[in-house]
Scaffold this motif. Sequence first.
Motif, PDB file in Angstrom:
ATOM      1  N   MET A  31      70.445   9.125 -47.732  1.00  0.00           N
ATOM      2  CA  MET A  31      71.156   8.368 -48.753  1.00  0.00           C
ATOM      3  C   MET A  31      72.513   9.021 -48.915  1.00  0.00           C
ATOM      4  O   MET A  31      72.667  10.224 -48.644  1.00  0.00           O
ATOM      5  CB  MET A  31      70.391   8.357 -50.073  1.00  0.00           C
ATOM      6  CG  MET A  31      69.076   7.597 -50.010  1.00  0.00           C
ATOM      7  SD  MET A  31      68.308   7.391 -51.641  1.00  0.00           S
ATOM      8  CE  MET A  31      69.409   6.187 -52.386  1.00  0.00           C
ATOM      9  N   GLY A  32      73.474   8.240 -49.340  1.00  0.00           N
ATOM     10  CA  GLY A  32      74.797   8.828 -49.409  1.00  0.00           C
ATOM     11  C   GLY A  32      75.769   8.037 -50.250  1.00  0.00           C
ATOM     12  O   GLY A  32      75.452   6.954 -50.755  1.00  0.00           O
ATOM     13  N   TRP A  33      76.949   8.614 -50.381  1.00  0.00           N
ATOM     14  CA  TRP A  33      78.063   7.993 -51.082  1.00  0.00           C
ATOM     15  C   TRP A  33      79.238   7.866 -50.120  1.00  0.00           C
ATOM     16  O   TRP A  33      79.566   8.808 -49.384  1.00  0.00           O
ATOM     17  CB  TRP A  33      78.483   8.845 -52.288  1.00  0.00           C
ATOM     18  CG  TRP A  33      77.466   8.907 -53.372  1.00  0.00           C
ATOM     19  CD1 TRP A  33      76.519   9.874 -53.554  1.00  0.00           C
ATOM     20  CD2 TRP A  33      77.290   7.958 -54.428  1.00  0.00           C
ATOM     21  NE1 TRP A  33      75.754   9.580 -54.656  1.00  0.00           N
ATOM     22  CE2 TRP A  33      76.215   8.415 -55.230  1.00  0.00           C
ATOM     23  CE3 TRP A  33      77.928   6.772 -54.798  1.00  0.00           C
ATOM     24  CZ2 TRP A  33      75.771   7.735 -56.352  1.00  0.00           C
ATOM     25  CZ3 TRP A  33      77.485   6.092 -55.918  1.00  0.00           C
ATOM     26  CH2 TRP A  33      76.418   6.575 -56.682  1.00  0.00           C
TER      27      TRP A  33
ATOM     28  N   LEU B 291      83.339   8.648 -45.638  1.00  0.00           N
ATOM     29  CA  LEU B 291      82.203   9.409 -46.107  1.00  0.00           C
ATOM     30  C   LEU B 291      82.609  10.313 -47.267  1.00  0.00           C
ATOM     31  O   LEU B 291      83.623  11.010 -47.207  1.00  0.00           O
ATOM     32  CB  LEU B 291      81.657  10.275 -44.965  1.00  0.00           C
ATOM     33  CG  LEU B 291      80.672  11.365 -45.362  1.00  0.00           C
ATOM     34  CD1 LEU B 291      79.332  10.757 -45.728  1.00  0.00           C
ATOM     35  CD2 LEU B 291      80.509  12.373 -44.223  1.00  0.00           C
ATOM     36  N   VAL B 292      81.796  10.306 -48.316  1.00  0.00           N
ATOM     37  CA  VAL B 292      81.944  11.279 -49.390  1.00  0.00           C
ATOM     38  C   VAL B 292      80.875  12.358 -49.221  1.00  0.00           C
ATOM     39  O   VAL B 292      81.181  13.539 -49.097  1.00  0.00           O
ATOM     40  CB  VAL B 292      81.818  10.619 -50.771  1.00  0.00           C
ATOM     41  CG1 VAL B 292      81.870  11.675 -51.872  1.00  0.00           C
ATOM     42  CG2 VAL B 292      82.917   9.579 -50.965  1.00  0.00           C
ATOM     43  N   ALA B 293      79.610  11.938 -49.213  1.00  0.00           N
ATOM     44  CA  ALA B 293      78.502  12.883 -49.066  1.00  0.00           C
ATOM     45  C   ALA B 293      77.240  12.131 -48.701  1.00  0.00           C
ATOM     46  O   ALA B 293      77.056  10.971 -49.088  1.00  0.00           O
ATOM     47  CB  ALA B 293      78.279  13.666 -50.358  1.00  0.00           C
TER      48      ALA B 293
ATOM     49  N   ARG C 143      83.921  20.520 -54.523  1.00  0.00           N
ATOM     50  CA  ARG C 143      84.190  19.845 -55.790  1.00  0.00           C
ATOM     51  C   ARG C 143      83.081  18.865 -56.172  1.00  0.00           C
ATOM     52  O   ARG C 143      82.802  18.660 -57.341  1.00  0.00           O
ATOM     53  CB  ARG C 143      85.515  19.082 -55.713  1.00  0.00           C
ATOM     54  CG  ARG C 143      86.714  19.960 -55.431  1.00  0.00           C
ATOM     55  CD  ARG C 143      88.028  19.166 -55.536  1.00  0.00           C
ATOM     56  NE  ARG C 143      88.105  18.094 -54.551  1.00  0.00           N
ATOM     57  CZ  ARG C 143      88.292  16.812 -54.872  1.00  0.00           C
ATOM     58  NH1 ARG C 143      88.397  16.439 -56.126  1.00  0.00           N
ATOM     59  NH2 ARG C 143      88.371  15.890 -53.907  1.00  0.00           N
ATOM     60  N   PHE C 144      82.479  18.227 -55.180  1.00  0.00           N
ATOM     61  CA  PHE C 144      81.438  17.226 -55.413  1.00  0.00           C
ATOM     62  C   PHE C 144      80.090  17.780 -54.996  1.00  0.00           C
ATOM     63  O   PHE C 144      79.983  18.564 -54.045  1.00  0.00           O
ATOM     64  CB  PHE C 144      81.705  15.959 -54.602  1.00  0.00           C
ATOM     65  CG  PHE C 144      82.905  15.154 -55.039  1.00  0.00           C
ATOM     66  CD1 PHE C 144      83.822  15.644 -55.970  1.00  0.00           C
ATOM     67  CD2 PHE C 144      83.119  13.898 -54.509  1.00  0.00           C
ATOM     68  CE1 PHE C 144      84.920  14.903 -56.355  1.00  0.00           C
ATOM     69  CE2 PHE C 144      84.207  13.129 -54.891  1.00  0.00           C
ATOM     70  CZ  PHE C 144      85.125  13.645 -55.807  1.00  0.00           C
ATOM     71  N   THR C 145      79.040  17.325 -55.693  1.00  0.00           N
ATOM     72  CA  THR C 145      77.671  17.714 -55.354  1.00  0.00           C
ATOM     73  C   THR C 145      76.776  16.484 -55.337  1.00  0.00           C
ATOM     74  O   THR C 145      76.729  15.746 -56.326  1.00  0.00           O
ATOM     75  CB  THR C 145      77.116  18.737 -56.353  1.00  0.00           C
ATOM     76  OG1 THR C 145      77.966  19.880 -56.397  1.00  0.00           O
ATOM     77  CG2 THR C 145      75.715  19.179 -55.940  1.00  0.00           C
ATOM     78  N   ILE C 146      76.089  16.281 -54.233  1.00  0.00           N
ATOM     79  CA  ILE C 146      75.148  15.163 -54.122  1.00  0.00           C
ATOM     80  C   ILE C 146      73.740  15.682 -54.391  1.00  0.00           C
ATOM     81  O   ILE C 146      73.392  16.813 -53.997  1.00  0.00           O
ATOM     82  CB  ILE C 146      75.236  14.493 -52.736  1.00  0.00           C
ATOM     83  CG1 ILE C 146      74.428  13.186 -52.701  1.00  0.00           C
ATOM     84  CG2 ILE C 146      74.810  15.444 -51.628  1.00  0.00           C
ATOM     85  CD1 ILE C 146      74.659  12.368 -51.437  1.00  0.00           C
TER      86      ILE C 146
ATOM     87  N   TYR D  90      83.429   3.529 -55.161  1.00  0.00           N
ATOM     88  CA  TYR D  90      82.387   4.376 -54.579  1.00  0.00           C
ATOM     89  C   TYR D  90      81.128   3.545 -54.350  1.00  0.00           C
ATOM     90  O   TYR D  90      80.645   2.865 -55.256  1.00  0.00           O
ATOM     91  CB  TYR D  90      82.094   5.554 -55.507  1.00  0.00           C
ATOM     92  CG  TYR D  90      83.158   6.615 -55.441  1.00  0.00           C
ATOM     93  CD1 TYR D  90      84.433   6.377 -55.941  1.00  0.00           C
ATOM     94  CD2 TYR D  90      82.909   7.853 -54.854  1.00  0.00           C
ATOM     95  CE1 TYR D  90      85.435   7.333 -55.864  1.00  0.00           C
ATOM     96  CE2 TYR D  90      83.897   8.826 -54.768  1.00  0.00           C
ATOM     97  CZ  TYR D  90      85.161   8.559 -55.276  1.00  0.00           C
ATOM     98  OH  TYR D  90      86.156   9.511 -55.186  1.00  0.00           O
ATOM     99  N   TYR D  91      80.607   3.635 -53.127  1.00  0.00           N
ATOM    100  CA  TYR D  91      79.450   2.845 -52.724  1.00  0.00           C
ATOM    101  C   TYR D  91      78.272   3.745 -52.401  1.00  0.00           C
ATOM    102  O   TYR D  91      78.413   4.767 -51.730  1.00  0.00           O
ATOM    103  CB  TYR D  91      79.777   2.018 -51.474  1.00  0.00           C
ATOM    104  CG  TYR D  91      80.847   0.982 -51.676  1.00  0.00           C
ATOM    105  CD1 TYR D  91      82.178   1.277 -51.420  1.00  0.00           C
ATOM    106  CD2 TYR D  91      80.519  -0.303 -52.116  1.00  0.00           C
ATOM    107  CE1 TYR D  91      83.160   0.324 -51.594  1.00  0.00           C
ATOM    108  CE2 TYR D  91      81.503  -1.269 -52.288  1.00  0.00           C
ATOM    109  CZ  TYR D  91      82.819  -0.939 -52.032  1.00  0.00           C
ATOM    110  OH  TYR D  91      83.790  -1.891 -52.204  1.00  0.00           O
ATOM    111  N   CYS D  92      77.106   3.329 -52.838  1.00  0.00           N
ATOM    112  CA  CYS D  92      75.856   3.992 -52.506  1.00  0.00           C
ATOM    113  C   CYS D  92      75.313   3.400 -51.211  1.00  0.00           C
ATOM    114  O   CYS D  92      75.405   2.178 -50.977  1.00  0.00           O
ATOM    115  CB  CYS D  92      74.861   3.787 -53.642  1.00  0.00           C
ATOM    116  SG  CYS D  92      73.251   4.555 -53.426  1.00  0.00           S
ATOM    117  N   ASN D  93      74.740   4.227 -50.373  1.00  0.00           N
ATOM    118  CA  ASN D  93      74.226   3.802 -49.070  1.00  0.00           C
ATOM    119  C   ASN D  93      72.842   4.377 -48.830  1.00  0.00           C
ATOM    120  O   ASN D  93      72.566   5.518 -49.221  1.00  0.00           O
ATOM    121  CB  ASN D  93      75.186   4.269 -47.973  1.00  0.00           C
ATOM    122  CG  ASN D  93      74.650   4.045 -46.575  1.00  0.00           C
ATOM    123  OD1 ASN D  93      73.978   4.921 -46.005  1.00  0.00           O
ATOM    124  ND2 ASN D  93      74.935   2.895 -46.012  1.00  0.00           N
TER     125      ASN D  93
END
Length: 128
Positions: free
Chosen positions: A34-36, A47-49, A66-69, A93-96
């Motif tokens: 899963m990702g953002w 890609l974010v994470a 800076r970001f944490t998934i 921002y999209y969830c995948n």
Amino acid sequence: QVQLVESGGGLVQPGGSLRLSCAASGTIFSINTMGWYRQAPGKQRELVATITDSGTANYGDSVKGRFTISREHAKSTLYLQMNSLKPEDTAVYYCNLEGQREAVDSSGSWYYPKEEFWGQGTQVTVSS
């Protein structure tokens, strides 16, 4: 089928924080990652994470540190904690979700085709 619903976006000042959530519902045989991802106006989606089902996280270079998934399995929810936000983080921002479903072919054999799902997106705006 899987449905993904993002929430938590909004307007924040530079240096501020936001926490995005993605609630997953429906059924799928297995989840691989899963990702953002995010897309700013005039730019490609990036890609974010991502996080694997076993918990291994991967981050885009621009958000490392800076970001944490994270993922809460019991609630089927994915999170993105965003700290030290910058104006260049402004984007939708999209969830995948990437996974596999069960299927049966014409000979009666099981097979597991890959499937990918996206949420509708949530706007994050970083501005003073």
